[in-house]
Design a protein around this motif. Structure first.
Motif, PDB file in Angstrom:
ATOM      1  N   LEU A  27      54.972 -25.526  30.998  1.00 40.54           N
ATOM      2  CA  LEU A  27      55.440 -24.598  32.025  1.00 40.54           C
ATOM      3  C   LEU A  27      56.595 -25.152  32.853  1.00 40.54           C
ATOM      4  O   LEU A  27      57.196 -24.422  33.630  1.00 40.54           O
ATOM      5  CB  LEU A  27      54.279 -24.237  32.966  1.00 40.54           C
ATOM      6  N   LEU A  51      60.040 -23.530  33.938  1.00 37.55           N
ATOM      7  CA  LEU A  51      60.068 -22.411  34.894  1.00 37.55           C
ATOM      8  C   LEU A  51      60.620 -22.819  36.248  1.00 37.55           C
ATOM      9  O   LEU A  51      60.859 -21.960  37.107  1.00 37.55           O
ATOM     10  CB  LEU A  51      58.661 -21.821  35.064  1.00 37.55           C
ATOM     11  N   ARG A  52      60.851 -24.103  36.448  1.00 33.67           N
ATOM     12  CA  ARG A  52      61.492 -24.531  37.696  1.00 33.67           C
ATOM     13  C   ARG A  52      62.898 -23.935  37.808  1.00 33.67           C
ATOM     14  O   ARG A  52      63.468 -23.864  38.905  1.00 33.67           O
ATOM     15  CB  ARG A  52      61.567 -26.052  37.761  1.00 33.67           C
ATOM     16  N   LEU A  80      48.349 -26.384  33.976  1.00 34.93           N
ATOM     17  CA  LEU A  80      49.193 -25.557  34.831  1.00 34.93           C
ATOM     18  C   LEU A  80      50.267 -26.384  35.529  1.00 34.93           C
ATOM     19  O   LEU A  80      51.025 -25.864  36.348  1.00 34.93           O
ATOM     20  CB  LEU A  80      48.345 -24.823  35.871  1.00 34.93           C
ATOM     21  N   LEU A  91      54.143 -25.578  37.434  1.00 34.61           N
ATOM     22  CA  LEU A  91      54.294 -24.351  38.228  1.00 34.61           C
ATOM     23  C   LEU A  91      54.573 -24.629  39.700  1.00 34.61           C
ATOM     24  O   LEU A  91      54.742 -23.689  40.479  1.00 34.61           O
ATOM     25  CB  LEU A  91      53.017 -23.501  38.126  1.00 34.61           C
ATOM     26  N   ASN A 141      57.292 -22.695  41.522  1.00 34.37           N
ATOM     27  CA  ASN A 141      57.276 -21.231  41.486  1.00 34.37           C
ATOM     28  C   ASN A 141      56.413 -20.674  42.600  1.00 34.37           C
ATOM     29  O   ASN A 141      55.436 -19.965  42.379  1.00 34.37           O
ATOM     30  CB  ASN A 141      56.804 -20.748  40.117  1.00 34.37           C
ATOM     31  N   LEU A 178      55.283 -16.805  43.198  1.00 35.00           N
ATOM     32  CA  LEU A 178      54.397 -16.077  42.287  1.00 35.00           C
ATOM     33  C   LEU A 178      53.311 -15.325  43.044  1.00 35.00           C
ATOM     34  O   LEU A 178      52.591 -15.890  43.865  1.00 35.00           O
ATOM     35  CB  LEU A 178      53.745 -17.038  41.292  1.00 35.00           C
ATOM     36  N   LEU A 215      49.617 -14.028  38.416  1.00 29.89           N
ATOM     37  CA  LEU A 215      49.643 -15.056  37.382  1.00 29.89           C
ATOM     38  C   LEU A 215      48.542 -14.767  36.369  1.00 29.89           C
ATOM     39  O   LEU A 215      47.356 -14.748  36.705  1.00 29.89           O
ATOM     40  CB  LEU A 215      49.434 -16.442  38.002  1.00 29.89           C
ATOM     41  N   ILE A 266      48.410 -25.290  40.757  1.00 28.20           N
ATOM     42  CA  ILE A 266      48.467 -23.951  41.341  1.00 28.20           C
ATOM     43  C   ILE A 266      48.438 -23.999  42.875  1.00 28.20           C
ATOM     44  O   ILE A 266      48.685 -22.994  43.527  1.00 28.20           O
ATOM     45  CB  ILE A 266      47.284 -23.117  40.797  1.00 28.20           C
TER      46      ILE A 266
END
Length: 385
Positions: free
Chosen positions: A267, A270-271, A289, A292, A295, A298, A301, A314
């Motif tokens: 993941l 996604l930065r 995870l 993330l 992000n 968000l 999710l 998270i």
């Protein structure tokens, strides 16, 4: 609540407006023998046309069953006459702004004589037998929405050359292999290529106003050639063969990414899209995870149907409203509380199919309620106040 499900998925996602597809199953089961409306014939001999006649039936021409050469030309029921393509729109008002003609066995757009309609803004010719995009130049000045979903188109060709006022184009469920001859359609805001045979993202340069791009159920292996789409807000690429989340850094307005049913393991790329608000990444190969953390915008999710055992990563997602984590390997209620209790906007969580639910299903919901008192929905059930 999450947006409707994307084509080819049974987890949160979405459909394009008025489009496709089916909310939870893109492969509906055919009617089984014996179901309502179908006789329960399990013997192959039952389809020979004779055994389907009930024994109690009274026939006026019993010889039809015993004489293989029986014919009764005087009592033939005439078949339905199918109008030619050029007659299909004869009853349509000439000042209509919308033409919808679906499932009508249309083969030729040119034969419809669309030049008669001087104000048409939307044309929907879904589920026909169209192979070539043609005959649309005469309505180019007014046409804004063209829907050719579920036809037999294999090449886009030059039939879209004059349609520069189009804002929405749907070529889903065709046989297209290459995205070509559309980058002059600079007014497009919505573009749909769901369920074709596309293996490469290309030919999109110039579509500066595009906000929504749907490429689900194709053969794409890489997210590429997207940097020119500076106004893109939603990207739908479920059911492809994508292995990495690279290639998104040039999309400053991307807020929704649906990449379900692919082969994603990491993941961290996604930065490059810290503004992302909705991420649908179920049915991949995620084990963690981590990645993330950047992000923080968000809100939704979906990580269902992966191999995630820990919610670590998270924590920084303070704006999270919905977490769909069914069918993973999460088993620690203490970690659930530690990572999610501070999420004041969190209203919905899904943990069914995880060890923390499977080990003690009778206690599971109460434990989640105690750990996350702000939650209003656990799995498909609303929490009673």
């Amino acid at each position: 609540m999450p947006a409707p499900i994307e084509e080819g998925s049974n987890t949160p996602g979405r459909q394009s407006p008025g489009h496709h597809i089916e909310l939870v199953d893109d492969h509906p089961s055919p009617r089984h023998e014996g179901e309502a409306g179908s006789p329960a014939l399990r013997d192959s001999k039952g389809w020979d046309g004779k055994l389907r006649v009930p024994k109690s039936a009274v026939l006026t021409n019993p010889e039809a069953l015993s004489d293989p050469e029986y014919s009764d030309d005087d009592n033939v029921v005439p078949g339905e006459e199918v109008a030619a393509d050029e007659d299909l729109l004869d009853n349509e008002p000439l000042d209509t702004d919308e033409i919808i003609c679906t499932h009508s066995r249309i083969q030729s757009i040119s034969a419809l004589r669309l030049e008669r309609f001087k104000q048409v803004a939307r044309i929907c010719l879904r589920q026909n037998l169209i192979q070539d995009i043609e005959g649309l130049a005469a309505v180019a000045e007014t046409l804004q929405d063209l829907d050719l979903y579920d036809n037999l188109i294999s090449h886009i060709g030059r039939g879209l050359t004059d349609l520069t006022n189009l804002t929405s184009l749907d070529l889903s469920f065709n046989k297209i292999k290459h995205i070509k001859h559309i980058n002059h359609l600079t007014n497009l805001t919505d573009l749909f290529f769901v369920s074709n045979k596309i293996s490469r993202i290309e030919g999109l340069e110039g579509l500066d106003k595009l906000r929504n791009l749907e490429l689900g159920s194709n053969r794409i292996r890489e997210l590429q050639n997207l940097d020119s789409l500076k106004n893109l807000e939603e990207l739908w690429v479920a059911k492809n063969k994508i292995t990495e989340l690279t290639g998104l850094g040039g999309l400053p307005k991307l807020r929704l990414l649906s990449i379900q049913s692919n082969r994603i393991r990491d993941l961290s790329p996604l930065r490059e899209v810290p503004q992302l608000e909705e991420l649908y990444i179920s049915h991949n190969a995620l084990e963690s995870l981590e990645g993330l953390e950047n992000n923080t915008k968000l809100r939704v999710l979906d990580i269902s149907n992966n191999k995630i055992a820990s919610l670590k990563g998270i924590g920084p997602l303070e704006e999270l409203e919905e977490l769909w984590a069914s069918y993973n390997m999460v088993g620690d209620f203490a970690e659930v509380e530690r990572e999610l209790k501070d999420k004041k906007n969190l209203t919905t969580v899904y943990f069914e199919g995880n060890p923390l639910q499977l080990r003690a299903p009778a206690l599971y919901r109460n434990k989640v309620r105690l750990a996350l008192p702000q939650v209003q929905q656990i799995d498909a059930t609303f929490v009673r106040v």
